[in-house]
Scaffold this motif. Structure first.
Motif, PDB file in Angstrom:
ATOM      1  N   ALA A   1      32.051 -43.016  -1.741  1.00 27.12           N
ATOM      2  CA  ALA A   1      31.209 -43.744  -0.780  1.00 27.12           C
ATOM      3  C   ALA A   1      32.007 -44.120   0.464  1.00 27.12           C
ATOM      4  N   ARG A   2      33.288 -44.437   0.275  1.00 28.30           N
ATOM      5  CA  ARG A   2      34.128 -44.754   1.432  1.00 28.30           C
ATOM      6  C   ARG A   2      34.165 -43.569   2.392  1.00 28.30           C
ATOM      7  N   GLN A   3      34.303 -42.374   1.831  1.00 27.25           N
ATOM      8  CA  GLN A   3      34.324 -41.177   2.673  1.00 27.25           C
ATOM      9  C   GLN A   3      32.947 -40.873   3.264  1.00 27.25           C
ATOM     10  N   ALA A   4      31.912 -41.029   2.443  1.00 25.40           N
ATOM     11  CA  ALA A   4      30.565 -40.685   2.911  1.00 25.40           C
ATOM     12  C   ALA A   4      30.136 -41.577   4.078  1.00 25.40           C
ATOM     13  N   PHE A   5      30.455 -42.866   3.987  1.00 22.89           N
ATOM     14  CA  PHE A   5      30.001 -43.808   5.017  1.00 22.89           C
ATOM     15  C   PHE A   5      31.074 -44.112   6.055  1.00 22.89           C
ATOM     16  N   GLY A   6      32.328 -43.817   5.733  1.00 23.67           N
ATOM     17  CA  GLY A   6      33.398 -44.243   6.618  1.00 23.67           C
ATOM     18  C   GLY A   6      33.534 -45.756   6.659  1.00 23.67           C
ATOM     19  N   ALA A   7      33.328 -46.407   5.501  1.00 26.32           N
ATOM     20  CA  ALA A   7      33.340 -47.874   5.437  1.00 26.32           C
ATOM     21  C   ALA A   7      34.717 -48.407   5.063  1.00 26.32           C
ATOM     22  N   ASP A   8      34.981 -49.664   5.445  1.00 27.73           N
ATOM     23  CA  ASP A   8      36.274 -50.298   5.142  1.00 27.73           C
ATOM     24  C   ASP A   8      36.333 -50.815   3.703  1.00 27.73           C
ATOM     25  N   VAL A   9      35.258 -51.427   3.256  1.00 23.21           N
ATOM     26  CA  VAL A   9      35.242 -52.056   1.936  1.00 23.21           C
ATOM     27  C   VAL A   9      34.003 -51.567   1.176  1.00 23.21           C
ATOM     28  N   VAL A  10      34.228 -51.079  -0.039  1.00 23.58           N
ATOM     29  CA  VAL A  10      33.141 -50.493  -0.830  1.00 23.58           C
ATOM     30  C   VAL A  10      33.220 -51.019  -2.257  1.00 23.58           C
ATOM     31  N   VAL A  11      32.058 -51.280  -2.841  1.00 23.92           N
ATOM     32  CA  VAL A  11      32.011 -51.684  -4.249  1.00 23.92           C
ATOM     33  C   VAL A  11      31.128 -50.707  -5.011  1.00 23.92           C
ATOM     34  N   SER A  12      31.464 -50.463  -6.286  1.00 21.54           N
ATOM     35  CA  SER A  12      30.648 -49.570  -7.111  1.00 21.54           C
ATOM     36  C   SER A  12      30.320 -50.228  -8.445  1.00 21.54           C
ATOM     37  N   THR A  13      29.232 -49.739  -9.066  1.00 23.37           N
ATOM     38  CA  THR A  13      28.811 -50.217 -10.392  1.00 23.37           C
ATOM     39  C   THR A  13      28.443 -49.025 -11.258  1.00 23.37           C
TER      40      THR A  13
END
Lengths: 177, 177
Positions: free
Chosen positions: B96-108
């Motif tokens: 998800a970090r790569q897909a969105f280019g986001a700084d902080v990501v959480v997963s469940t």
């Protein structure tokens, strides 16, 4: 959860109807592409035990760049029609259909407020689109209330649209068989 | 919404704390990668007005094929560790970090029940992962209760983990400046 706090208790919520409808029939799959509802449509589907039989997943494309990158919404649509438009809602279901390989997909994009309104697009305007094997349709809604109420209404309407899409797809398959 | 019906009313839910924390500081972005919580983490973030300043979006990868296609979870992890594993949770935040280019990501990813349990992975086992610029961490939880309670607990824990990741990222940026 905030989006549903204003929702009446229902005897037959659409996600339960969906579950009853799909479970006995193998092969039909469902996905979501959400902007203003923020994942609430997917969460409602997943809340039902058994949804893993048909729910593949969803993309919450909240930022415009996510709509482009993950759902393939064109720059032209975003620039000329805007992210809150029937055209964007249509592109979102098409993108999610391809991303997940799903049979029936619903999308949401709208202005939940309190910010983000324009002269032509007031708070509460929400576009929903439905993709089925028969084609893609889009609908404009104008929901009243605060942010939570608008998100709840958009979520509820999207679930009902998805349910209708599944019903029609199943009926179509039966009539073709 | 079902996932939160069992949740106590809170004076300071994590998504509001997140909003207060990020809004004054430009540039930090957030995304989610959800399996068992089904989009409820994203929906909680989007429920807060102002979240569009930092929330890029989320991927609800409910089916294993969606975890592979949209989050790049390897076949090897799915086959050897399973979709409900710390390794899968880690791969999900990375994807998800790569897909969105986001700084902080959480997963469940977990087993909300009532089905899906195995001898080593009972109903209620949930793995959460957090990606920040400092690295990736994963945590195992065992939540009690029915499907709605487990999803609500996983959602709440994921939001708190995300909040901590944002706090640490902001503190790190401050100490580096």
């Amino acid at each position: 959860m905030v989006p549903d706090s204003s929702e009446p208790v229902r005897d037959n919520p659409p996600e339960q109807a969906l579950n009853r409808l799909i479970t006995p029939v193998a092969g039909i799959t469902v996905a979501t592409a959400e902007s203003c509802s923020g994942g609430a449509v997917a969460a409602r589907i997943v809340s039902i035990s058994g949804s893993s039989d048909y729910f593949l997943g969803g993309i919450v494309a909240y930022a415009n760049d996510a709509k482009r990158r993950l759902l393939g919404v064109s720059e032209e649509i975003l620039a000329s029609r805007g992210a809150v438009s029937a055209e964007c809602a249509r592109a979102m279901v098409e993108g999610a259909r391809q991303a997940f390989g799903a049979d029936v997909v619903v999308s949401t994009t709208g202005i939940a407020g309190p910010g983000g309104a324009t002269a032509r697009k007031p708070v509460g305007v929400v576009y929903l689109a439905l993709a089925t094997p028969a084609g893609i349709e889009a609908h404009e809604h104008r929901f009243a209330g605060d942010r939570a109420a608008i998100i709840a209404a958009a979520t509820e309407a999207a679930l009902h649209l998805l349910l209708r899409g599944v019903q029609e797809t199943l009926n179509r398959d039966t009539s073709l068989a």
